[in-house]
Design a protein around this motif. Structure first.
Motif, PDB file in Angstrom:
ATOM      1  N   GLU A 130      -9.390  32.522  24.268  1.00 32.34           N
ATOM      2  CA  GLU A 130      -9.786  31.402  23.412  1.00 32.34           C
ATOM      3  C   GLU A 130      -9.933  30.131  24.248  1.00 32.34           C
ATOM      4  N   VAL A 131      -9.066  30.010  25.245  1.00 30.92           N
ATOM      5  CA  VAL A 131      -9.036  28.812  26.076  1.00 30.92           C
ATOM      6  C   VAL A 131      -8.861  29.242  27.531  1.00 30.92           C
ATOM      7  N   PHE A 132      -9.495  28.515  28.440  1.00 31.93           N
ATOM      8  CA  PHE A 132      -9.275  28.750  29.870  1.00 31.93           C
ATOM      9  C   PHE A 132      -8.698  27.473  30.469  1.00 31.93           C
ATOM     10  N   ILE A 133      -7.644  27.611  31.248  1.00 29.94           N
ATOM     11  CA  ILE A 133      -7.065  26.446  31.927  1.00 29.94           C
ATOM     12  C   ILE A 133      -7.141  26.687  33.435  1.00 29.94           C
ATOM     13  N   ASP A 134      -7.733  25.724  34.138  1.00 27.99           N
ATOM     14  CA  ASP A 134      -7.851  25.833  35.586  1.00 27.99           C
ATOM     15  C   ASP A 134      -6.586  25.250  36.225  1.00 27.99           C
ATOM     16  N   PHE A 135      -5.787  26.114  36.841  1.00 27.75           N
ATOM     17  CA  PHE A 135      -4.487  25.645  37.354  1.00 27.75           C
ATOM     18  C   PHE A 135      -4.625  24.704  38.547  1.00 27.75           C
ATOM     19  N   LYS A 136      -5.813  24.724  39.170  1.00 28.65           N
ATOM     20  CA  LYS A 136      -5.974  23.844  40.335  1.00 28.65           C
ATOM     21  C   LYS A 136      -6.333  22.417  39.931  1.00 28.65           C
ATOM     22  N   THR A 137      -6.889  22.258  38.743  1.00 24.26           N
ATOM     23  CA  THR A 137      -7.366  20.923  38.361  1.00 24.26           C
ATOM     24  C   THR A 137      -6.692  20.380  37.106  1.00 24.26           C
ATOM     25  N   GLU A 138      -5.882  21.207  36.420  1.00 22.16           N
ATOM     26  CA  GLU A 138      -5.306  20.740  35.156  1.00 22.16           C
ATOM     27  C   GLU A 138      -3.791  20.874  35.157  1.00 22.16           C
ATOM     28  N   ASP A 139      -3.126  20.123  34.275  1.00 18.38           N
ATOM     29  CA  ASP A 139      -1.694  20.285  34.036  1.00 18.38           C
ATOM     30  C   ASP A 139      -1.533  21.413  33.017  1.00 18.38           C
ATOM     31  N   VAL A 140      -1.241  22.604  33.534  1.00 21.18           N
ATOM     32  CA  VAL A 140      -1.276  23.807  32.685  1.00 21.18           C
ATOM     33  C   VAL A 140      -0.261  23.717  31.551  1.00 21.18           C
ATOM     34  N   ALA A 141       1.000  23.350  31.891  1.00 18.77           N
ATOM     35  CA  ALA A 141       2.056  23.336  30.870  1.00 18.77           C
ATOM     36  C   ALA A 141       1.724  22.349  29.755  1.00 18.77           C
ATOM     37  N   ALA A 142       1.233  21.176  30.137  1.00 11.42           N
ATOM     38  CA  ALA A 142       0.905  20.159  29.129  1.00 11.42           C
ATOM     39  C   ALA A 142      -0.215  20.648  28.219  1.00 11.42           C
ATOM     40  N   HIS A 143      -1.206  21.300  28.812  1.00  6.98           N
ATOM     41  CA  HIS A 143      -2.333  21.799  28.021  1.00  6.98           C
ATOM     42  C   HIS A 143      -1.879  22.904  27.057  1.00  6.98           C
ATOM     43  N   VAL A 144      -1.018  23.792  27.543  1.00  8.54           N
ATOM     44  CA  VAL A 144      -0.524  24.892  26.690  1.00  8.54           C
ATOM     45  C   VAL A 144       0.277  24.306  25.522  1.00  8.54           C
ATOM     46  N   LEU A 145       1.091  23.315  25.816  1.00 14.12           N
ATOM     47  CA  LEU A 145       1.917  22.695  24.774  1.00 14.12           C
ATOM     48  C   LEU A 145       1.052  22.022  23.705  1.00 14.12           C
ATOM     49  N   GLU A 146       0.031  21.373  24.202  1.00 13.61           N
ATOM     50  CA  GLU A 146      -0.896  20.689  23.288  1.00 13.61           C
ATOM     51  C   GLU A 146      -1.583  21.703  22.353  1.00 13.61           C
ATOM     52  N   LEU A 147      -1.939  22.852  22.917  1.00 14.57           N
ATOM     53  CA  LEU A 147      -2.634  23.871  22.117  1.00 14.57           C
ATOM     54  C   LEU A 147      -1.723  24.542  21.104  1.00 14.57           C
ATOM     55  N   THR A 148      -0.486  24.788  21.525  1.00 16.88           N
ATOM     56  CA  THR A 148       0.391  25.680  20.751  1.00 16.88           C
ATOM     57  C   THR A 148       1.484  24.945  19.991  1.00 16.88           C
ATOM     58  N   GLY A 149       1.673  23.678  20.274  1.00 16.89           N
ATOM     59  CA  GLY A 149       2.750  22.935  19.620  1.00 16.89           C
ATOM     60  C   GLY A 149       4.091  23.132  20.295  1.00 16.89           C
ATOM     61  N   GLU A 150       4.536  24.397  20.415  1.00 15.30           N
ATOM     62  CA  GLU A 150       5.867  24.663  20.994  1.00 15.30           C
ATOM     63  C   GLU A 150       5.814  25.476  22.285  1.00 15.30           C
ATOM     64  N   GLY A 151       4.633  25.903  22.693  1.00 18.43           N
ATOM     65  CA  GLY A 151       4.511  26.820  23.839  1.00 18.43           C
ATOM     66  C   GLY A 151       4.032  28.172  23.345  1.00 18.43           C
ATOM     67  N   ALA A 152       3.526  28.990  24.267  1.00 15.31           N
ATOM     68  CA  ALA A 152       3.039  30.324  23.885  1.00 15.31           C
ATOM     69  C   ALA A 152       4.203  31.202  23.436  1.00 15.31           C
ATOM     70  N   HIS A 153       3.898  32.261  22.686  1.00 14.96           N
ATOM     71  CA  HIS A 153       4.944  33.194  22.222  1.00 14.96           C
ATOM     72  C   HIS A 153       5.384  34.136  23.339  1.00 14.96           C
ATOM     73  N   ALA A 154       4.524  34.280  24.336  1.00 12.18           N
ATOM     74  CA  ALA A 154       4.855  35.152  25.481  1.00 12.18           C
ATOM     75  C   ALA A 154       3.895  34.836  26.613  1.00 12.18           C
ATOM     76  N   THR A 155       4.273  35.249  27.810  1.00 14.34           N
ATOM     77  CA  THR A 155       3.345  35.110  28.935  1.00 14.34           C
ATOM     78  C   THR A 155       3.454  36.332  29.839  1.00 14.34           C
ATOM     79  N   ILE A 156       2.341  36.664  30.470  1.00 13.68           N
ATOM     80  CA  ILE A 156       2.346  37.737  31.471  1.00 13.68           C
ATOM     81  C   ILE A 156       1.954  37.109  32.804  1.00 13.68           C
ATOM     82  N   VAL A 157       2.806  37.310  33.805  1.00 16.11           N
ATOM     83  CA  VAL A 157       2.546  36.750  35.135  1.00 16.11           C
ATOM     84  C   VAL A 157       1.887  37.830  35.979  1.00 16.11           C
TER      85      VAL A 157
END
Ligand SMILES: [Zn+2]
Ligand SMILES: [Zn+2]
Length: 354
Positions: A221-248
């Motif tokens: 649904e969304v792509f975040i470029d880790f080299k040019t964006e603040d990933v955590a801030a963007h994820v928080l903005e999208l989800t309110g509380e953070g994602a329900h899970a992550t796969i590294v």
């Protein structure tokens, strides 16, 4: 049907694993002889897995013939193997064999057997014309699926299906999942399974326009470029509380370090990437406790998951983004893998002639 099998064959061989490794194409590699439970498979192609970086960089001991996403036909069967396997199309994958007796095997998790043997590690891999495989652990390839599409499903696809299966009890359709390394060989298939099969909302994390395209095309649904964006801030903005899970998925410290900042409390972090063995997960024990985080390791998956995934590929629901190359390009491609320069999955053709 009589097939003449040569005694020597072509193979891509790793020399001097380490910083200055070389991949040498040779014509004088002995063709293996299948033991009683084994078969000989004449390969047509093999995928190149990101984990080959571990082998060529000497992060652990591997066989000089790497590769573990091979597809081909059975040309010889050992004495205990049914001759009905002859001529069948099979996939040769990371799991070469498991003990079938330990408590883990008895639960059906052969791929987590502590005594397992692995293709390209304990036995020669699939960057050769003929590979010996344990008949009990090869995978039949559905007739209406091409060899080149089937190849990356054997490791990349299965690894992501296995990782996502760890979340089946915890996530509902519509929940958010962040997948780092989303534009690579594993990541993009993970995005497809998460979005198209599990109906999750996928936040894809990677870098560059090519990886953005493949991530979005795969259903993110969304792509975040880790080299040019603040990933955590963007994820928080999208989800309110953070994602329900992550796969590294990437095998580097930065990706693991970022993971806790992407998820809400009580979330699960699934570890798939394979950095150097001595790299610990850089996650605060106190924060893990206070936030109720679960950290799970995942490596490939079950045969049932693989069979299901191959059927999803037949139906066109899962469509690995592949680029097919000539065998002679193997050395260049593996060099490129170590520099993280391959989008989707590279599949190399195995020559049929001597
Ligand atoms: Zn692999
Ligand atoms: Zn076992």
């Amino acid at each position: 049907m009589t097939i003449s099998i040569p005694t020597q064959q072509q193979a891509a061989v790793v020399e001097d694993p380490g910083e200055n490794f070389k991949i040498v194409l040779r014509h004088d590699i002995q063709v293996g002889e299948p033991g009683p439970e084994e078969i000989l498979v004449q390969l047509t192609c093999t995928g190149l897995c990101g984990s080959e970086v571990r082998a060529v960089s000497a992060w652990a001991a591997y066989n000089p013939v790497i590769g573990h996403e091979g597809v081909g036909r059975v040309v010889k069967a050992g004495s205990n193997v049914s001759s009905s396997l002859l001529g069948q199309r099979v996939g040769v994958k990371w799991l070469y064999s498991a003990c079938m007796e330990c408590s883990i095997c008895k639960r059906g998790f052969f791929h987590h057997c502590p005594k397992q043997l692995n293709t390209s590690r304990h036995v020669p891999g699939t960057l050769q014309q003929y590979v010996v495989a344990d008949a009990r652990f090869v995978t039949k390839i559905p007739e209406n699926l091409s060899d080149e599409i089937a190849a990356p499903i054997l490791c990349a696809g299965l690894t992501m299906a296995g990782a996502l299966a760890h979340l089946d009890q915890e996530l509902q359709p519509g929940d958010w999942i962040a997948i780092s390394g989303s534009g690579g060989g594993l990541g993009h298939i993970g995005v497809q399974i998460a979005a198209r099969v599990k109906k999750l909302r996928v936040i894809a994390i990677d870098s560059g326009s090519e990886k953005r395209k493949i991530s979005i095309d795969s259903g993110a649904e969304v792509f975040i470029d880790f080299k040019t964006e603040d990933v955590a801030a963007h994820v928080l903005e999208l989800t309110g509380e953070g994602a329900h899970a992550t796969i590294v998925v990437p095998g580097n410290k930065e990706a693991f370090q970022m993971a806790p900042s992407l998820v809400r409390n009580l979330a699960t972090i699934v570890c798939v990437g394979l950095p150097k063995n001595q790299m610990d997960i850089p996650i605060s024990a106190t924060l893990s406790a206070a936030r109720g985080l679960t950290i799970k390791g995942s490596s490939v998956g079950t045969e049932e998951q693989l069979t299901e995934l191959l059927q999803l590929a037949v139906k066109g629901i899962i469509t690995p983004e592949i680029e097919v190359f000539e065998f002679a390009e193997t050395p260049r491609l593996i060099q490129q893998l170590t520099k993280d320069g391959i989008k989707g999955r590279a599949v190399v053709k195995i020559p049929m002639d001597q």
